[in-house]
Design an enzyme around this catalytic site. Sequence first.
Site, short mmCIF file in Angstrom:
data_model
loop_
_atom_site.label_atom_id
_atom_site.label_comp_id
_atom_site.label_asym_id
_atom_site.label_seq_id
_atom_site.Cartn_x
_atom_site.Cartn_y
_atom_site.Cartn_z
N ASP A 121 0.85 -1.18 0.00
CA ASP A 121 0.00 0.00 0.00
C ASP A 121 0.90 1.24 0.00
O ASP A 121 1.87 1.29 0.75
CB ASP A 121 -0.85 0.00 1.28
N ASP A 223 -3.19 4.47 -2.41
CA ASP A 223 -4.31 4.83 -1.55
C ASP A 223 -4.86 6.22 -1.88
O ASP A 223 -4.09 7.19 -1.98
CB ASP A 223 -3.81 4.82 -0.09
N GLU A 277 -6.58 3.33 -5.91
CA GLU A 277 -7.87 3.27 -5.23
C GLU A 277 -8.71 4.43 -5.76
O GLU A 277 -8.31 5.59 -5.62
CB GLU A 277 -7.69 3.40 -3.73
N HIS A 343 -10.87 -4.07 3.30
CA HIS A 343 -10.85 -3.66 4.70
C HIS A 343 -11.71 -2.42 4.97
O HIS A 343 -11.85 -2.01 6.11
CB HIS A 343 -9.40 -3.36 5.10
N ASP A 344 -12.24 -1.80 3.92
CA ASP A 344 -13.10 -0.62 4.10
C ASP A 344 -14.58 -0.98 4.01
O ASP A 344 -15.44 -0.09 3.96
CB ASP A 344 -12.81 0.43 3.03
#
Length: 568
Positions: A121, A223, A277, A343-344
């Site tokens: 990330d 990200d 993302e 994970h979101d």
Amino acid sequence: MRIAAMLLLLSLPGSLTHAQPANADRKWWKEAIVYQIYPRSFKDSDGDGIGDLKGIISKLDYIKSLGVTAVWLNPIYSSPNDDNGYDVSDYRNIMKDFGTMEDFDQLLKGLHARDIRLIMDLVVNHSSDEHEWFRQSRSSRSSPYRNYYHWWNAGNGKPPYRYSLFDVNHDAWCYDSLTDAYYLHYFSRKQPDLNWENPQVRREVYDIMRFWADKGIDGFRLDAFQFVAKDTTFPAFPTGFEKNFTRYYAMQGNLHGYLQEMNKEVLSRYDVMSVAEGAGNNFEDAHNLVDAGRKELNMAYAFDGVDIPKANGYSVLHLKEVFSRWDSAFAQDGWLSIFLANHDQARMVSRFGNDKPPYRALSSKMLSTFILTMRGTPYYYNGDELGMTNAGFSKIEDYRDVQTLNEYRHKKTSGDSLEQFIKTAQFSARDNGRTPFQWDAGGQAGFTTGTPWVKVNPNYTTINAAIQEKEPNSCLNFFRQLVQLRKNNPVLVYGSYRLLDKDNPYVYAYTRTLEGKKMLILLNFTAQASTVHTDIALGKATMLLDNYGTGPGGNVLRPYEAVIYALP
Ligand code: NOJ
């Protein structure tokens, strides 16, 4: 001129008129099956209740056994953990909770020894406020680091409103009395936004990327990257813009220029993949990020699909329409990412499937079938291979996520219903997807010998890896079969996609076709038996995999049935 070109085409041999789409060239990252590991919740090796790198190392053989070919790790850099690592205080060090750089080197070696690539990330829309750059930046208006971030001198009045996703007051400007100025933070106050207009900031980022690429990592997940470029005159936005803030925040200014620079400086110099993302506001934005000729990125995550489920359900027709629309927009150029969770998000089976006992395993396997048979690179979230479900905490004290906690405080101050807030959180809060991985039926699901940082889901006694290892038709073993099927059949990676039985409100049916090979995928997204209408004679098809494990039911699909056929 155009007519001449057409005549020329007509006179060419058939193979050329039926040319492969421009994006059909083989690439490892198109064939990759990416397994996302949330390190904090995967496996704790030292009993402090927090997952760590040694924990992941101890599970490398498990990861290998899944058949996945790449791992994406959420941030593991030094961080005060306001947002679980998405607030980086040192990009070249490992978070203490997670271990050391030696552990990292060992992890990378262990993955590569098993032919698994590692994607890291990269969090550079913002840093932590505890990063040395920000400490310097806030220390004085004349600091050489001042322009690393966005500051608005209070002498100029209050800056025009900017919405913050995680702030208690939703205000992205935070006043700092030290220099009598406001700094910008699209996320929490501890995540100040970096100023990408500053070439020095960009150079720092490329250096950081080279540091990790030189270590041998295989890719970057960028990200919140669609937000990095800003109009730094900070014009006022229309009242209520926050309801659709992406329109105002995404793909601004010189974003593409930055990406082309990053590609030239770093990405093109290594065999690394890149995925952003966020994909902007429309297909044009998405294509501009990923089309090969532009030399920017390989892929982006669009949110249209993952955002579909709501607490009161969703329309299967809508889901089919969204995924089909994206596929057709990327049929020739660019490449898609396919995912239903990360994970979101709360858990895939609780949002898209049915987590009640009779259907949990079936619907979970059906959703996995969808992810592994669509065109695009699949990103699969850890724990979904077990059919892990939402924990649905009913007390605010059990939540850990900055987003949930600050929004709760916001609602409390504004007098909104807290009961309703918790109800929504039980369905959609991010912590639902972050509870510890359920390894076995022992204490704390085998995740830790200590007290976990967030509670384990009490259903670990029945839903866990140890039990599923032993059941041939478990979610876990079914996932392994799906992975092998995709790896052995390029048609599932590169084959063209065609939606069948478009108006069927229960069943999602499609074919994948490549060079004479054809597969048919039938997925019942609902709890009711449903007939699929196609003119394909199933009698002549060869069944390759079904989630009931008892052979397919034919044209009438049982609740949440998933079947993959090879067609003659
Ligand atoms: C997106 C990440 O996926 C999320 O977890 C994080 O909170 C925000 N970006 C801010 O970094």
